[in-house]
Enzyme design. Structure first.
Site, PDB file in Angstrom:
ATOM      1  N   ARG A  84       3.126  -8.624   7.120  1.00 47.98           N
ATOM      2  CA  ARG A  84       2.914  -8.077   5.767  1.00 47.98           C
ATOM      3  C   ARG A  84       2.364  -6.654   5.834  1.00 47.98           C
ATOM      4  O   ARG A  84       2.812  -5.764   5.114  1.00 47.98           O
ATOM      5  CB  ARG A  84       1.952  -8.978   4.990  1.00 47.98           C
ATOM      6  CG  ARG A  84       1.637  -8.466   3.594  1.00 47.98           C
ATOM      7  CD  ARG A  84       0.564  -9.306   2.914  1.00 47.98           C
ATOM      8  NE  ARG A  84      -0.644  -9.404   3.697  1.00 47.98           N
ATOM      9  CZ  ARG A  84      -1.553  -8.417   3.794  1.00 47.98           C
ATOM     10  NH1 ARG A  84      -1.372  -7.266   3.176  1.00 47.98           N
ATOM     11  NH2 ARG A  84      -2.647  -8.597   4.524  1.00 47.98           N
ATOM     12  N   GLU A  85       1.387  -6.445   6.719  1.00 51.05           N
ATOM     13  CA  GLU A  85       0.798  -5.115   6.859  1.00 51.05           C
ATOM     14  C   GLU A  85       1.811  -4.108   7.378  1.00 51.05           C
ATOM     15  O   GLU A  85       1.860  -2.962   6.908  1.00 51.05           O
ATOM     16  CB  GLU A  85      -0.401  -5.189   7.797  1.00 51.05           C
ATOM     17  CG  GLU A  85      -1.577  -5.967   7.225  1.00 51.05           C
ATOM     18  CD  GLU A  85      -2.615  -6.326   8.262  1.00 51.05           C
ATOM     19  OE1 GLU A  85      -3.770  -6.595   7.875  1.00 51.05           O
ATOM     20  OE2 GLU A  85      -2.278  -6.352   9.474  1.00 51.05           O
ATOM     21  N   ASP A 155      -7.564 -12.663  15.358  1.00 49.90           N
ATOM     22  CA  ASP A 155      -8.638 -12.116  16.180  1.00 49.90           C
ATOM     23  C   ASP A 155      -8.491 -12.549  17.634  1.00 49.90           C
ATOM     24  O   ASP A 155      -8.752 -11.765  18.556  1.00 49.90           O
ATOM     25  CB  ASP A 155      -9.997 -12.582  15.635  1.00 49.90           C
ATOM     26  CG  ASP A 155     -10.331 -11.953  14.288  1.00 49.90           C
ATOM     27  OD1 ASP A 155      -9.856 -10.832  14.023  1.00 49.90           O
ATOM     28  OD2 ASP A 155     -11.062 -12.579  13.510  1.00 49.90           O
TER      29      ASP A 155
END
Length: 205
Positions: A84-85, A155
């Site tokens: 999405r980013e 992460d």
């Protein structure tokens, strides 16, 4: 739970304090990992100074970036975004659209290549959820596991990649390791990290 927070950029005094802390401790590091949550700490000045300090000490810079700030990471060794980013960063609707129902098109990899060239970044990693991940030069297939909770997967991926970049540099096997480490996390409920046993199992495979 109700959170009240500001995402305004930190003021110059705090910015200098952050840079000073990095300057003080970087000599003992093997990699510099910048995780950008767009909360105002990683300003353009903080990022550029951190990259410069890492360059001076010969260690790789790996970052999780946000689309609005990716231009600040010029000179970083690797920058990661999710699909999405990455779509937002290049003004695309959805880079995950499939080709003839038979799998991914070349759009994710082409997007990584465009971001790499446009922002003068060493390498771009795009995480693709159920489709695995890709860089500007190759795809990594996803691990087939039963997913209970995706919290912490991103992460885990960037931390594993940073460890690999510090150890052996940019090689496909560090992304295979990152995919497996992330897969170990999503099989747990809640925020989790790979255990020592998980890591040893992956490295023995």
């Amino acid at each position: 739970r109700v959170d009240h927070e500001s995402d305004e950029a930190i003021d110059p005094d705090v910015e200098e304090s952050v840079i000073g802390n990095v300057r003080e401790h970087i000599s003992g590091a093997r990699a510099l990992l910048l995780s950008d949550y767009n909360k105002g700490v990683l300003t353009a000045g903080v990022i550029s100074n951190c990259i410069q300090l890492a360059r001076q000490h010969g260690i790789p810079v790996v970052a999780n970036a946000k689309p609005t700030g990716i231009s600040f990471y010029s000179g970083a060794d690797l920058v990661s975004l999710n699909a999405r980013e990455a779509s937002e960063a290049v003004g695309a609707k959805d880079i995950l659209r499939q080709s003839n129902g038979s799998g991914l098109s070349d759009m994710p990899r082409d997007t990584a290549l465009k971001l790499q060239r446009d922002h003068k970044i060493g390498h771009i990693l795009i995480t693709l959820g159920e489709y695995g991940m890709c860089t500007e030069s190759f795809y990594i297939s996803p691990e087939k596991v039963e997913v209970f909770d995706t919290a912490g997967a991103g992460d885990t991926t960037i931390a594993a990649v940073a460890m690999g970049m510090a150890s052996v540099g940019f090689q496909p096997n560090i992304f295979e390791f990152a995919a497996q480490a992330s897969a170990a996390v999503v099989t747990h409920v809640g925020v989790a990290v790979p255990s020592r046993d998980d890591i040893e199992r992956i490295l023995r495979a």
